[in-house]
Design an enzyme around this catalytic site. Structure first.
Site, PDB file in Angstrom:
ATOM      1  N   ASP A  81     100.491  14.121 -37.559  1.00  0.00           N
ATOM      2  CA  ASP A  81     100.369  13.342 -38.675  1.00  0.00           C
ATOM      3  C   ASP A  81     101.048  11.883 -38.609  1.00  0.00           C
ATOM      4  O   ASP A  81     100.171  10.939 -38.862  1.00  0.00           O
ATOM      5  CB  ASP A  81     100.741  13.998 -39.960  1.00  0.00           C
ATOM      6  N   GLU A  82     102.110  11.702 -38.130  1.00  0.00           N
ATOM      7  CA  GLU A  82     102.878  10.632 -37.762  1.00  0.00           C
ATOM      8  C   GLU A  82     102.032   9.650 -36.658  1.00  0.00           C
ATOM      9  O   GLU A  82     101.720   8.670 -36.855  1.00  0.00           O
ATOM     10  CB  GLU A  82     104.247  10.655 -37.065  1.00  0.00           C
ATOM     11  N   LEU A  83     101.160  10.437 -35.781  1.00  0.00           N
ATOM     12  CA  LEU A  83     100.378   9.775 -34.568  1.00  0.00           C
ATOM     13  C   LEU A  83      99.105   9.226 -35.479  1.00  0.00           C
ATOM     14  O   LEU A  83      98.678   7.943 -34.800  1.00  0.00           O
ATOM     15  CB  LEU A  83     100.230  10.912 -33.531  1.00  0.00           C
TER      16      LEU A  83
END
Length: 292
Positions: A81-83
C-alpha cells in the site's frame, strides 16, 4: 536558507519489510543518513494497527523514497500500500524514488518470480475481492522496480553499499529545487545573478533527469522481454533435444524387435500351449485304492 538547512527539511521515507531488515541493514542505513544530516522517516514511529493515512502523510512530506525490495517484501500489505502511494507521488513528480534490491534480483521483482512472486500471489488471493487494490499493487511493483536502482547481493559489502546509498540520496537532495552540486559550476555569481536563467536551467535539468529515467525504463522493459525470449528459446531447445533422444531410442527398440523376429523362431507349442500333445495312457485302478 542555506543548502544544509534545506536538506534537513527534506525528508527521506524508507519503505521496507520490517521484520526482515529493521534491526540490521535498515538500522545501519538510517544511522548513516542521519549522520550526514539527512532527515529520515521509517514506520517504527507509527503504532501497530494505526490507519495508513498517517503513513501516507509522511510520504507526502518526503522528497525521496527508498524502496527496499527483499525476499519477504510481498508478505506485507502495508509495504504494498505504501508502494502504491509512492508510485502516485512519483508519477506526479512530487517524489523521487530509489529502488534497492536487497538480496533479490531486479528481474525477480519485475516479473514476480520465485518466493517473491509466490508471496505476492498469496496476497492477491487473500484480497481477491478487492481486485482494484491488487491491480494497483502489481502496477506499483512493475513501475518502481523498472527505475534506476541499486542491488545488494551476496558478494556486496554492506558498509560500502550504505555509503553508496547515502551518496545517491545526497546527490538527489542537492539537485532538488535547483540546489545543484557545488562541483557542477552552477553556483558562481554570474549564474545566480539571473533568476530567469536559473529557472530555465532547473527546468532543463529536471527534464534531462526525466528523459534519462524514461530511457532507463525502456531499456529495462527491452531487457525483460529479451530475457523471456531467451528462456523460451532455451526451453524449446531442451524439448527438441529430448524429442530427438526419445525418437532415437524408439528407433533402436524397433531395430531390436525386428532382429529378434528375424533370427529367433518361436515354437508353436509355446505360442499355443493348450494344443500340446500328451500320451494317452490308461489309468489303472483297483478297489483297494478307495479303501481307508
Amino acid at each position: 536558507m542555506d543548502a544544509h538547512s534545506r536538506q534537513l527539511n527534506q525528508q527521506v521515507f524508507v519503505n521496507f519489510r520490517g521484520e526482515e531488515l529493521r534491526c540490521g541493514f535498515v538500522s545501519h542505513l538510517v544511522e548513516a543518513l542521519q549522520r550526514h544530516g539527512i532527515n529520515v522517516f521509517i514506520d517504527k514511529h507509527e503504532r501497530i494497527g494505526e490507519d495508513l493515512t498517517n503513513l501516507f502523510a509522511r510520504i507526502e512530506e518526503s522528497t525521496i523514497a527508498l524502496v527496499i525490495f527483499s525476499r519477504r517484501y510481498t508478505e506485507s500489505r502495508w509495504c504494498l500500500d505504501e508502494l502504491v502511494k509512492i508510485k502516485e507521488r512519483t508519477d506526479q513528480r512530487l517524489l523521487k524514488v530509489i529502488p534497492i534490491f536487497f538480496k533479490v534480483e531486479p528481474i525477480t521483482v519485475k516479473q514476480l518470480r520465485g518466493a517473491f512472486g509466490d508471496q505476492f500471489r498469496e496476497r492477491e488471493w487473500e484480497y481477491r475481492c478487492d481486485k482494484p487494490r491488487t491491480d494497483r499493487w502489481k502496477e506499483a511493483l512493475a513501475s518502481v522496480s523498472c527505475k534506476i536502482g541499486l542491488t545488494f547481493d551476496k558478494k556486496s559489502n554492506e558498509s560500502k553499499f550504505v555509503r553508496i546509498i547515502v551518496k545517491e540520496v545526497n546527490k538527489m537532495l542537492q539537485g532538488n529545487l535547483g540546489d545543484f552540486p557545488l562541483s557542477g559550476g552552477f553556483r558562481d555569481t554570474a549564474f545566480l545573478g539571473s533568476q530567469t536563467s536559473t529557472q530555465e536551467s532547473v527546468d532543463l535539468y529536471r527534464e534531462s533527469i526525466s528523459l534519462v529515467q524514461a530511457n532507463s525504463n525502456i531499456a529495462n522493459q527491452v531487457a525483460a522481454v529479451s530475457k523471456c525470449f531467451t528462456d523460451i528459446e532455451s526451453e524449446n531447445h531442451i524439448l527438441t533435444t529430448q524429442f530427438a533422444e526419445l525418437t532415437e531410442r524408439l528407433r533402436s527398440l524397433n531395430s531390436v524387435i525386428e532382429m529378434v523376429e528375424g533370427v529367433v523362431e518361436i515354437p508353436d507349442f509355446l505360442m499355443n500351449p493348450w494344443q500340446m500333445s500328451c500320451s494317452l495312457q490308461p489309468v489303472m485302478a483297483s478297489a483297494e485304492m478307495f479303501q481307508y
